[in-house]
Design a protein around this motif. Structure first.
Motif, PDB file in Angstrom:
ATOM      1  N   CYS A 344       0.856  -1.184   0.000  1.00 35.48           N
ATOM      2  CA  CYS A 344       0.000   0.000   0.000  1.00 35.48           C
ATOM      3  C   CYS A 344       0.891   1.234   0.000  1.00 35.48           C
ATOM      4  N   ARG A 346      -0.041   4.092   0.884  1.00 33.03           N
ATOM      5  CA  ARG A 346      -0.425   4.985   1.972  1.00 33.03           C
ATOM      6  C   ARG A 346       0.110   4.480   3.315  1.00 33.03           C
ATOM      7  N   CYS A 347      -0.103   3.185   3.617  1.00 32.50           N
ATOM      8  CA  CYS A 347       0.249   2.719   4.965  1.00 32.50           C
ATOM      9  C   CYS A 347       1.328   1.639   4.960  1.00 32.50           C
ATOM     10  N   CYS A 360      -5.740  -2.456  -0.237  1.00 29.46           N
ATOM     11  CA  CYS A 360      -5.078  -2.570   1.061  1.00 29.46           C
ATOM     12  C   CYS A 360      -6.059  -3.058   2.111  1.00 29.46           C
ATOM     13  N   CYS A 363      -6.024  -0.173   5.278  1.00 30.04           N
ATOM     14  CA  CYS A 363      -6.604   1.167   5.242  1.00 30.04           C
ATOM     15  C   CYS A 363      -7.592   1.349   4.109  1.00 30.04           C
TER      16      CYS A 363
HETATM   17 ZN    ZN Z   1      -3.024   0.912   3.353  1.00 31.58          ZN
END
Ligand code: ZN
Ligand code: ZN
Length: 581
Positions: A344, A346-347, A360, A363
């Protein structure tokens, strides 16, 4: 009522949170105090319970009945208060916590305080290297390298008086109690030596010991505070570290949390961090070989790198423990062209590919199926069972290999020189381990759990401890496709703060503990509970299918709102500070 004694009793009955008043017959007056365990008549039944207040004014117009029996000693008054606090903090009922705090069998009389010689002779055996505990209600986090001995800290605490020492496992508690006794410290092992603890001694035990009686508490020590077995899995999901720290705060005594890789929670709580010297820290971790699987995977396939194969075949190295977690872990996708793991953006968690996108599981972010390293658009699943790996290892080493899984019997993994299995292999007895190999570390590094990074470093610390640190010459082998991951780098350089910095930033960015207070609500009656919870000021309510996530700036906001919510009929599970989301 005249001069009759009236007590308030909390019955040990599920679903009854109310207290009831009873008379104490004169013959039992001397035996009844806050915490005393009694039996009383309630709704036509006889039930157990705890005295929670003595000499109370009963509500007017009620005919009081006498208590039916005094069962014996129960948690002392400070622990009864603590249970009330913890019931608020983890959204449970005080009775659930008082049960944990009560003796395993009825205690009719307490022994006189145990005496030891360590206090009068000073910290015996600790010599000049003895750490000095701060005075007063100090909050100390000690980053102690994996292979370093926490004993001097425990001994130092007992020099102050009766200490409470909490460790992750019963086996560790037993060993520590034995060493303290050998050093002349009067010690009670919780919970089995409950009466001895209540009589007056230093108290040592696993998770539940956070609730043990300690007379004149003088210091609190939690060893391996990062270990997840310190948290109760069933709701209320209280954490022994946090309960013990709260006891220290109330008693205004020092509290010391030890860990090779202190958690974000501990670091945020501390008012001082004690760190080892660079040399001490290097010696306490292990010599680490990072094997970048992106390079050799295409050529060889399978889970055994050339580097690992050489180590496994070298019989002079002693035992070989291979860790391969499978159940309940992330399914990993790797780029078919370059071997990069799909993560991911983002995370950082490992993503899945349910259809034409990468999703993901942590998240919810989605993106097209494109490798972020090389731009290729084909992914493949990385998967190999423990059984197949065992056969491969056997063929490579030319000797029998044991397999250790959750389903194995008690003797599994104790015979063969080479063992493959879940992280349980790191708990096998013996000090002749020469190699610990994580066959697929990325399973741990990229798991879609907000504590995954911290837990992965905890596992590597455990492995370094099994290897006895750098000086013994053993090898920690990390097979990974993410060699630059902070956890890998932290183990390689014996620098745990490399993880802390990144982990804190990430958790703060996505609003996870300890930067926010979180509770997860689940179970058949969860919808009714969330309805009743409503939308209190300062609490976010997020639905994730059949579960709800409640998030607030701090525990006061979250726990006050939870405490104000009536429990519906039916089962509802409220996990405050959940281990997993
Ligand atoms: Zn994520
Ligand atoms: Zn690629």
């Amino acid at each position: 009522v005249g001069d009759e004694l009236v007590v308030r009793v909390l019955p040990d009955v599920p679903a009854i949170d109310k207290t009831f008043d009873y008379l104490v017959p004169p013959k039992w007056r001397d035996q009844v105090r806050v915490g005393t365990m009694v039996r009383v008549a309630l709704h036509g039944r006889r039930v157990g319970g705890w005295v929670v207040a003595v000499d109370v004014m009963p509500p007017p117009g009620i005919t009081l009945r006498p208590i039916a029996k005094v069962t014996g000693w129960g948690p002392p008054a400070d622990v009864v208060d603590l249970a009330t606090w913890a019931a608020w903090r983890w959204a449970g009922r005080p009775a659930q916590l008082l049960r944990t705090a009560s003796p395993p069998a009825a205690v009719g009389a307490l022994p006189s305080p145990s005496t030891g010689s360590a206090r009068s002779t000073g910290s015996a055996g600790a010599a000049d290297a003895a750490p000095r505990l701060p005075v007063g209600a100090a909050r100390l986090v000690v980053r102690l390298p994996p292979a370093a001995d926490p004993f001097p800290w425990a001994l130092d605490a007992t020099a102050r008086g009766n200490a409470l020492i909490v460790v992750p496992s019963v086996a560790q508690a037993r060993r520590l109690a034995g060493r303290l006794r050998s050093a002349g410290v009067a010690t009670a092992l919780a919970p089995q030596e409950w009466a001895r603890a209540a009589g007056g001694a230093t108290v040592v035990g696993a998770r539940a010991a956070a609730w043990a009686p300690v007379r004149d508490l003088a210091a609190v020590v939690v060893i391996d505070e990062h270990d997840e077995s310190l948290q109760e899995e069933r709701a209320p999901t209280w954490h022994a570290r946090d309960v013990a720290a709260e006891r220290a705060r109330r008693a205004e005594v020092p509290c010391v949390l030890l860990s090779p890789c202190p958690t974000a929670e501990a670091r945020q709580w501390a008012d001082r961090l004690v760190t080892p010297t660079t040399t001490e820290e290097r010696d306490g971790w292990a010599i680490t070989d990072v094997v970048d699987r992106r390079r050799d995977d295409a050529a060889r396939g399978g889970l055994l790198s050339e580097r690992l194969t050489r180590l496994v075949r070298d019989r002079d190295r002693g035992r070989v423990l291979c860790v391969l977690n499978r159940t309940g872990r992330a399914r990993l996708l790797a780029c078919a062209a370059c071997g990069e793991i799909a993560r991911c953006e983002r995370c950082g968690a490992a993503v899945t590919q349910p259809a034409d996108a990468l999703v993901c599981p942590q998240c919810g972010a989605t993106r097209p199926v494109v490798c972020s390293a090389c731009g290729a658009t084909r992914m493949r699943n990385l998967r190999a069972g423990v059984a197949r790996v065992r056969e491969e290892l056997e063929a490579l080493a030319g000797e029998p290999v044991d397999e250790l899984t959750a389903a194995s019997g008690p003797d599994a993994g104790r015979g063969a020189r080479i063992v493959v299995g879940t992280e349980a292999v790191l708990h096998l007895p013996g000090d002749d381990v020469g190699v610990v190999a994580f066959l697929e570390l990325d399973q741990e590094l990229l798991a879609p759990r907000y504590r995954a990074t911290e837990e992965a470093l905890g596992l590597l610390a455990r492995a370094a401890r099994v290897l006895g640190g750098r000086r013994r010459g053993g090898r920690l082998v990390l097979q990974t496709r993410v060699p630059d991951h902070p956890v890998v780098q932290a183990a390689l350089h014996a620098e745990p703060p490399r993880v802390a910095a990144v982990d804190d930033r990430q958790r703060e960015a996505i609003g996870y503990p300890p930067f926010r207070a979180i509770a997860v609500v689940s179970g058949p009656a969860a919808p009714a509970f969330v309805d009743a919870f409503g939308a209190p000021l300062g609490v976010e309510v997020l639905s994730t299918g059949d579960r709800w996530l409640l998030r607030a700036e701090d525990h006061t906001t979250l726990c006050d709102a939870l405490a104000a919510t009536p429990r519906p009929a039916g089962r509802v599970r409220v996990e405050v500070d959940p281990l997993r989301l």
